[in-house]
Design a protein around this motif. Structure first.
Motif, PDB file in Angstrom:
ATOM      1  N   SER A 143      -5.215 -10.939   0.097  1.00 29.69           N
ATOM      2  CA  SER A 143      -4.940 -12.129  -0.723  1.00 29.69           C
ATOM      3  C   SER A 143      -3.782 -12.932  -0.152  1.00 29.69           C
ATOM      4  CB  SER A 143      -4.620 -11.710  -2.163  1.00 29.69           C
ATOM      5  OG  SER A 143      -3.330 -11.113  -2.242  1.00 29.69           O
ATOM      6  N   GLY A 144      -2.903 -12.273   0.638  1.00 31.65           N
ATOM      7  CA  GLY A 144      -1.740 -12.972   1.183  1.00 31.65           C
ATOM      8  C   GLY A 144      -0.709 -13.328   0.128  1.00 31.65           C
ATOM      9  N   ARG A 145      -0.747 -12.653  -1.036  1.00 28.27           N
ATOM     10  CA  ARG A 145       0.159 -12.989  -2.140  1.00 28.27           C
ATOM     11  C   ARG A 145       0.877 -11.756  -2.672  1.00 28.27           C
ATOM     12  NH1 ARG A 145      -4.199 -16.604  -5.556  1.00 28.27           N
ATOM     13  NH2 ARG A 145      -4.324 -18.397  -4.142  1.00 28.27           N
ATOM     14  N   LEU A 146       1.177 -10.819  -1.816  1.00 22.33           N
ATOM     15  CA  LEU A 146       1.912  -9.644  -2.268  1.00 22.33           C
ATOM     16  C   LEU A 146       3.316 -10.053  -2.712  1.00 22.33           C
ATOM     17  CD1 LEU A 146       1.032  -6.952   0.427  1.00 22.33           C
ATOM     18  CD2 LEU A 146       0.090  -7.173  -1.860  1.00 22.33           C
ATOM     19  N   THR A 147       3.791  -9.415  -3.752  1.00 27.77           N
ATOM     20  CA  THR A 147       5.172  -9.637  -4.194  1.00 27.77           C
ATOM     21  C   THR A 147       6.056  -8.441  -3.896  1.00 27.77           C
ATOM     22  OG1 THR A 147       4.647  -8.793  -6.404  1.00 27.77           O
ATOM     23  CG2 THR A 147       4.399 -11.169  -6.022  1.00 27.77           C
ATOM     24  N   GLY A 148       5.458  -7.307  -3.566  1.00 28.83           N
ATOM     25  CA  GLY A 148       6.215  -6.112  -3.223  1.00 28.83           C
ATOM     26  C   GLY A 148       5.423  -5.243  -2.274  1.00 28.83           C
ATOM     27  N   ALA A 149       6.111  -4.326  -1.600  1.00 31.53           N
ATOM     28  CA  ALA A 149       5.442  -3.415  -0.678  1.00 31.53           C
ATOM     29  C   ALA A 149       4.557  -2.447  -1.461  1.00 31.53           C
ATOM     30  CB  ALA A 149       6.464  -2.651   0.150  1.00 31.53           C
ATOM     31  N   MET A 150       3.530  -1.915  -0.801  1.00 27.77           N
ATOM     32  CA  MET A 150       2.637  -0.937  -1.415  1.00 27.77           C
ATOM     33  C   MET A 150       2.776   0.381  -0.673  1.00 27.77           C
ATOM     34  SD  MET A 150      -0.864  -3.131  -2.145  1.00 27.77           S
ATOM     35  CE  MET A 150      -1.167  -3.477  -0.396  1.00 27.77           C
ATOM     36  N   SER A 151       2.420   1.447  -1.352  1.00 22.95           N
ATOM     37  CA  SER A 151       2.389   2.766  -0.719  1.00 22.95           C
ATOM     38  C   SER A 151       1.252   3.552  -1.335  1.00 22.95           C
ATOM     39  CB  SER A 151       3.718   3.506  -0.912  1.00 22.95           C
ATOM     40  OG  SER A 151       3.957   3.743  -2.285  1.00 22.95           O
ATOM     41  N   TYR A 152       0.724   4.515  -0.554  1.00 27.31           N
ATOM     42  CA  TYR A 152      -0.423   5.303  -1.012  1.00 27.31           C
ATOM     43  C   TYR A 152      -0.061   6.777  -0.916  1.00 27.31           C
ATOM     44  CZ  TYR A 152      -5.229   6.913  -1.599  1.00 27.31           C
ATOM     45  OH  TYR A 152      -6.359   7.508  -2.057  1.00 27.31           O
ATOM     46  N   SER A 153      -0.219   7.493  -2.038  1.00 26.20           N
ATOM     47  CA  SER A 153       0.149   8.902  -2.079  1.00 26.20           C
ATOM     48  C   SER A 153      -1.046   9.823  -2.187  1.00 26.20           C
ATOM     49  CB  SER A 153       1.072   9.148  -3.290  1.00 26.20           C
ATOM     50  OG  SER A 153       0.379   8.887  -4.505  1.00 26.20           O
TER      51      SER A 153
END
Length: 318
Positions: A143-153
């Motif tokens: 989307s090109g609209r991230l507001t924060g980093a993501m992580s996958y656990s």
């Protein structure tokens, strides 16, 4: 001006200029008489440095990000259908792609005037890894609209992006000379037109999403089919190689058995030969003793003969 277009613009702005740009767009919306849009623009959260770098990477290298997300889909499928060597090959490709895209993101940020530290770089890599592991995270990244980093656990993806909706254009103000009933009728017609436009837009987007899903599914099937064909070819080669090695082992085993039998035969023959040699040596020693005895007796006999002959001659002469 609508919220989607404003969001695309704002999330392309570096974080240190986001608040100023958002305030300017709010003012523009208010000047246009659209207070609802102004309020929604003001609610757009400022992205973190890592989120902005990821958004920048999507805009500059979208094809590579789409490839990253598709590779994640293939990896999930491969876990159920492919052999271990194929999984390892895909995993190596995943690691190489993640490293390359993270380096590209850091370089792009530097080109746009932002120096990326180790913490932000790690968050960018975690976000890319989450986009590969989780389809929803991949959609969020694209989307090109991230507001924060993501992580996958392994239990899900954490992260955020703004929830946007299409904002329909607001009706223009009616002239002051129009009647109140005419204004209400015009507003109803405008609202109906807006509703129809929104429905058409929704149907259009739904159709685009369906086509995109079909195209993605087609690509996934093609990739999976190609991977299956490659895996089948590798399996056939492996079976042929195993069969060849089995024949080679059988030939070597037969050759070893023949040589072992020959060794045993030669061992027996050597034992017999050594026994015969020992017997012959003993016979040789006995023959040597007999020869020496015979030679002594021959010498004694010759001496006795010479004495007898001499005695005979003496008698004949006397």
């Amino acid at each position: 001006m609508d919220l989607d277009a404003v969001a695309d613009e704002l999330y392309a702005v570096p974080p240190d200029g986001f608040v100023t740009a958002r305030k300017q767009r709010q003012d523009d919306a208010r000047a246009a008489g659209d207070r609802t849009l102004a309020r929604e623009i003001g609610a757009l959260p400022k992205p973190t440095a890592a989120a902005w770098v990821c958004n920048l990477l999507v805009r500059e290298q979208r094809a590579e990000i789409e490839g990253l997300v598709e590779l994640g889909d293939l990896l999930r499928q491969a876990q159920e259908s492919l052999a271990g060597d194929q999984l390892r090959a895909l995993d190596r490709q995943r690691s190489q792609l993640l490293t390359a895209l993270t380096c590209q993101a850091v370089a792009l940020a530097r080109e746009h005037g932002m120096r990326v530290g180790g913490t932000v770089e790690t968050q960018v890599a975690d976000t890319l890894r989450a986009a590969m592991a989780d389809p929803e995270a991949g959609e969020a990244l694209l989307s090109g609209r991230l507001t924060g980093a993501m992580s996958y656990s392994g239990l899900g993806t954490t992260g955020s992006r703004p929830v946007l909706r299409l904002v329909s254009p607001r009706p223009e103000r009616e002239g002051t000379g129009g009647s109140r009933s005419g204004t209400a009728a015009a507003r109803r017609r405008h609202d109906e037109d807006a509703r129809r436009a929104a429905e058409q837009e929704a149907r259009r987007r739904e159709e685009e999403a369906r086509r995109a899903a079909e195209e993605r599914r087609r690509r996934e099937l093609e990739e999976a089919r190609r991977a299956a064909e490659e895996a089948t070819a590798l399996a056939a080669e492996a079976v042929a190689a195993a069969e060849e090695e089995r024949h080679r082992v059988d030939d070597l085993d037969a050759r070893r058995a023949d040589l072992q039998a020959r060794v045993e035969e030669l061992t027996d023959e050597l034992a017999r030969t050594e026994e015969e040699a020992a017997q012959t040596a003993e016979e040789l020693r006995r023959a040597e003793r007999h020869r020496r005895t015979a030679e002594r007796r021959a010498t004694e006999a010759a001496t006795a003969r010479d004495r007898a002959v001499a005695a005979l001659r003496a008698l004949e002469e006397g």
